[in-house]
Write a protein that holds these residues in place. Structure first.
Motif, PDB file in Angstrom:
ATOM      1  N   VAL A 140       0.836  -1.204   0.000  1.00 56.90           N
ATOM      2  CA  VAL A 140       0.000   0.000   0.000  1.00 56.90           C
ATOM      3  C   VAL A 140       0.869   1.251   0.000  1.00 56.90           C
ATOM      4  N   SER A 166      -6.298   0.172  -7.759  1.00 56.45           N
ATOM      5  CA  SER A 166      -6.914   0.442  -6.455  1.00 56.45           C
ATOM      6  C   SER A 166      -6.189  -0.283  -5.327  1.00 56.45           C
ATOM      7  N   PHE A 199      -7.440  -4.206 -12.088  1.00 52.85           N
ATOM      8  CA  PHE A 199      -7.662  -5.313 -13.022  1.00 52.85           C
ATOM      9  C   PHE A 199      -7.781  -6.671 -12.355  1.00 52.85           C
TER      10      PHE A 199
END
Ligand code: SAM
Length: 462
Positions: A140, A166, A199
């Protein structure tokens, strides 16, 4: 309230609210507060969070002011021969807790009472705390990076921001707060919005679920998409983005889609992007036409940076710059350094009483003043102090003798705020390389008409 708790947590905790339960600095637990008592025959405690600091029934966490400290409760978690239902148990015992003292279990065969010992704090969700507590599905982006990135790409209320991929949604939450300007009322309503692309199908589904749970629908739009091949239009429409953040392995493959005009075959060929040629049959820019667009790409390797910069230059991006955010944690503290110094150099005798200890403190203070005469008192580095300590060959007994003086109230000089000098300790080296950040700007393009109109308005043009 239907507003996201990330945008408006309201003053008190409510049933169903997402709360971030702060156990310790590095241990924060996301919990949906449950009103369901789960009570059967009045014995069950309903939903309970079990931690090494004790047990916390949700009922004790609801109706509290955010930020409150909550004391542990004595929780009856089982019974002999009686029917028991323990509600939604959250076991936060992830750091090797003392399970004997705080045994809790969904078992209904043992009669176990958990000890009431410590406390927790109940915090409202913010992107920063969410980042340190969210379920990791990928690497992240952390707060030091995303705060700088959002500032540099000029994310602000009302703008459209494109994000890919994301991942775990860490950047998404921070970006959402940055661009939030109210919930859109209809599809034409262009409030600030995060257009997020992912994706991996599982991650896409999880993101969509999280966005709904966090009441961010309408402010975050998640699309299942391979952005290298299929770009950034959503249902054929342009997000009209003016801020872009790419956290994908090959940002240069996504860049041709982030142009103002359809990339020419020769440009694609020169960038080694021929396979993308087919994907530009239907072309529309996802960018806002009347503004400069600011981008950041996030790549762990310098080779990725080189490739990204090369393609950015071919596509007309300017002000290209690479930055690495090297965060350092600095601990500032009082350290009782020097208390263990002998009264006279060369002797290792412990202070015999408080008066002697105070004399030593004064003496040491004088020596430190000499030693650091050209440094600010509040800016003493541990490495210097360690060097000074080393010169005196101090004994541990000395330190113990002074530090163990039994009644500190006898000794004003040893009160905690006076005992020890203010020092800071920086980490010797930066432990974590996160990524290289490449920033660039795609200037607004002016048509002949716009140029002419602007020239007409401009006093000097007349
Ligand atoms: N920035 C995210 C965060 O803060 O949580 C982490 C992103 S993670 C490192 C990279 C994500 O990009 C992965 O979830 C991956 O599936 C996704 N990804 C990789 N290639 C992609 C592509 N071509 N199109 C869309 N998403 C892609």
């Amino acid at each position: 309230s239907t507003t996201s708790p990330f945008l408006d947590p309201r003053p008190l905790t409510t049933p169903g609210a997402l709360a971030l339960v702060h156990l310790s600095r590095d241990n924060v637990l996301p919990v949906y507060l449950s009103e369901d008592s789960g009570a059967v025959d009045g014995y069950s405690e309903g939903a309970v969070i079990n931690t090494r600091f004790g047990s916390f029934p949700h009922s004790t966490l609801i109706g509290q002011q955010w930020g409150s400290q909550i004391r542990a409760s004595i929780v009856d978690t089982g019974s002999r021969g009686r029917k028991r239902k323990l509600g939604n148990v959250t076991d936060a015992d992830a750091t090797g807790n003392d399970t004997e003292a705080f045994t809790s279990s969904t078992s209904n065969t043992k009669d176990v009472k958990t000890a009431a010992t410590g406390f927790i704090h109940i915090l409202p969700p913010t992107p920063e705390i969410w980042t340190s507590s969210l379920p990791h599905r990928t690497q992240v982006v952390y707060t030091p990076d995303y705060s700088y990135i959002l500032h540099r790409i000029r994310a602000r209320p009302g703008v459209q921001i494109i994000e890919a991929g994301s991942g775990s949604g860490s950047f998404t939450h921070a970006a959402t707060r940055a661009v939030y300007s109210g919930y859109p009322k209809d599809p034409e309503d262009k409030r600030g919005k995060v257009w997020s692309f992912e994706f991996n199908h599982d991650r896409f589904l999880k993101m969509r679920e999280e966005v709904a749970d966090h009441r961010l629908n309408g402010i975050v739009q998640v699309t299942h998409r391979d952005v290298y091949n299929d770009g950034f239009l959503v249902d054929g429409e342009s997000p009209e983005a003016e801020c872009i953040f790419l956290d994908v392995p090959a940002p240069w493959q996504a860049l041709p889609h982030l142009s103002r005009r359809k990339p020419t075959p020769s440009l694609l060929a020169s960038g080694g992007l021929e396979p993308l040629k087919e994907t530009f049959a239907q072309w529309k820019s996802p960018l806002r036409a009347d503004r400069s667009v600011h981008i950041c790409t996030f790549s762990p390797c310098i080779e990725q940076v080189t490739k990204t910069v090369e393609i950015m230059r071919r596509l007309g991006w300017v002000d290209i710059e690479m930055v690495e955010v090297a965060q350092r944690r600095i601990n500032v503290m009082r350290e009782k350094v020097g208390l263990n110094m002998p009264l006279e150099r060369g002797t290792s005798q412990s202070p015999r009483n408080v008066a002697e200890a105070v004399t030593r403190l004064k003496q040491i203070d004088g020596r430190f003043k000499d030693f650091y005469k050209d440094k600010r008192d509040t800016d003493v580095n541990m490495e210097d102090i360690d060097a000074e300590k080393g010169q005196d060959e101090l004994s541990n007994e000395d330190a113990n003798a002074v530090n163990n003086i039994s009644d500190p109230s006898d000794t004003p000089a040893l009160k905690p705020w006076m005992a020890g000098r203010l020092v800071h300790r920086t980490e010797a080296e930066i432990k974590t390389h996160t990524s290289y950040l490449v920033f660039a700007v795609l200037p607004q393009e002016w048509s002949e008409e716009q140029e002419a109109a602007a020239f007409e308005k401009w006093p000097c043009g007349k």
